[in-house]
Every structure is written in C-alpha cells, then in structure tokens.
Design a protein around this motif. Structure first.
Motif, short mmCIF file in Angstrom:
data_model
loop_
_atom_site.label_atom_id
_atom_site.label_comp_id
_atom_site.label_asym_id
_atom_site.label_seq_id
_atom_site.Cartn_x
_atom_site.Cartn_y
_atom_site.Cartn_z
N GLY A 188 -14.41 -6.69 -11.39
CA GLY A 188 -13.13 -6.67 -10.76
C GLY A 188 -12.04 -6.64 -11.71
O GLY A 188 -10.95 -6.01 -11.36
N LEU A 189 -12.04 -7.45 -12.94
CA LEU A 189 -10.91 -7.45 -14.00
C LEU A 189 -10.85 -5.94 -14.37
O LEU A 189 -9.59 -5.28 -14.68
CB LEU A 189 -11.02 -8.30 -14.74
N LEU A 228 -9.05 -3.83 -11.77
CA LEU A 228 -7.61 -4.29 -11.80
C LEU A 228 -6.76 -3.47 -12.90
O LEU A 228 -5.83 -2.69 -12.60
CB LEU A 228 -7.45 -5.72 -11.99
N THR A 265 -6.39 0.25 -12.49
CA THR A 265 -5.63 0.75 -11.45
C THR A 265 -4.09 0.41 -11.88
O THR A 265 -3.23 0.75 -11.09
CB THR A 265 -6.03 0.40 -9.99
N SER A 266 -3.91 -0.12 -12.98
CA SER A 266 -2.42 -0.58 -13.33
C SER A 266 -1.83 0.54 -14.01
O SER A 266 -2.51 1.51 -14.53
CB SER A 266 -2.66 -1.92 -14.19
N VAL A 321 -2.70 -9.52 -15.40
CA VAL A 321 -3.88 -10.31 -14.89
C VAL A 321 -3.26 -11.68 -14.42
O VAL A 321 -3.86 -12.38 -13.43
CB VAL A 321 -4.71 -10.55 -16.16
N ALA A 347 -2.97 -12.42 -10.54
CA ALA A 347 -3.51 -11.45 -10.02
C ALA A 347 -4.88 -11.98 -9.12
O ALA A 347 -5.41 -12.85 -9.27
CB ALA A 347 -4.14 -10.27 -10.75
N VAL A 402 -8.13 -10.73 -7.05
CA VAL A 402 -9.08 -9.31 -7.01
C VAL A 402 -10.00 -9.95 -6.04
O VAL A 402 -10.84 -10.90 -6.35
CB VAL A 402 -9.64 -8.93 -8.35
N GLU A 423 -8.48 -15.29 -7.86
CA GLU A 423 -7.10 -15.37 -8.35
C GLU A 423 -7.35 -15.82 -9.74
O GLU A 423 -8.05 -16.82 -10.20
CB GLU A 423 -6.40 -16.62 -7.73
#
Length: 152
Positions: A8-9, A12, A15-16, A102, A105, A107, A111
C-alpha cells in the motif's frame, strides 16, 4: 495483512508527484551487503519500503512500523547529493517529500503517521557516493481473523 501494508505504501508513493523524480519505488530488495549497496547505487534516487517492528496494542490490534529508505546519489558532489542540483532530487528534499506524502495518508483503511527520520551511512555506501535516510511510519491494523479457525 502485513504484506499489504508494504504494498500500500509503495502504491501511494508511485502515484504521488514525487514518483516523477525517482528511478525506483519498491519494497526493499532481498539482497545483502555489497549486492544491496550496488543495487541502491544503480537505482538512486529511490525509495524502498520495508516492514519494521510492531506491537500488539490491544486484543486483536497491532501497531506495525514500516521504514521508507530514501536514497540519493549525485556525481557532482556530496552537497548536490544531499541538497539536489536543480535536476536530480537531493536527499533532504526526498525525505521531506516522503514525510509530507505519508504523514496522515490513508491507504485502504490504513492511516499512517510519520514517527521520525534518521540519516544512515556506512563505508560501502560512502564509497558508492550514496546518501540515505529512513523515514519511520506507524499504523494500526486489526490482526487477521482467518487464522483463528475454531476459536471464534
């Protein structure tokens, strides 16, 4: 459940807006010693996510930590590697960007909170001109119930 936290991280960060400035975003490779440092040198600037330690915070809940290794390299100078040179992101900006993306964030249902960051160095990294820091984050997650079987 823990595997999904790493993934998940990674998703994240991929997609940043930071992703455009990096050569690699992934989970920590399963390499050791010089092989790992060689891979880091080839991939920098990069970030790698790895599961760290955790505690069982309450019955059925865990609070795992994850490390996000930030790696920078610049052939111009050590200062350019740390501060950037206008073309390649420097380590300090990379750490700030990761913390900003992060911290807070969400996801999936997770959190994340940034706990700290630490500069990291070693002789093999110094020889390769690599500069690194680890951003440590925490989340809370329920323990998976599929392992309970007949207990429930």
């Amino acid at each position: 459940m823990l595997r999904e936290l790493e993934q998940g991280l990674v998703a994240l960060l991929k997609t940043s807006a930071l992703a455009e400035r990096l050569r690699q975003i992934d989970t920590l490779p399963d390499l050791d010693g010089d092989s790992l440092v060689g891979r880091f040198g080839a991939d920098a600037p990069a970030v790698y996510v790895a599961l760290g330690a955790g505690v069982v915070a309450a019955r059925g809940m865990t609070e795992p930590t994850l490390g996000i290794a930030c790696l920078a390299r610049n052939s111009r100078s050590a200062q350019a590697a740390r501060h950037g040179d206008g073309q390649v992101i420097g380590l300090i900006d990379l750490v700030e960007a990761v913390m900003t993306i992060v911290d807070g964030a969400v996801v999936g249902e997770q959190e994340y909170a940034v706990l700290r960051w630490d500069m990291v160095s070693s002789e093999p990294m110094t020889r390769k001109g690599l500069y690194a820091a680890v951003v440590t984050v925490r989340t809370a997650a329920p323990l998976p119930i599929e392992y309970l079987g007949e207990r429930r």
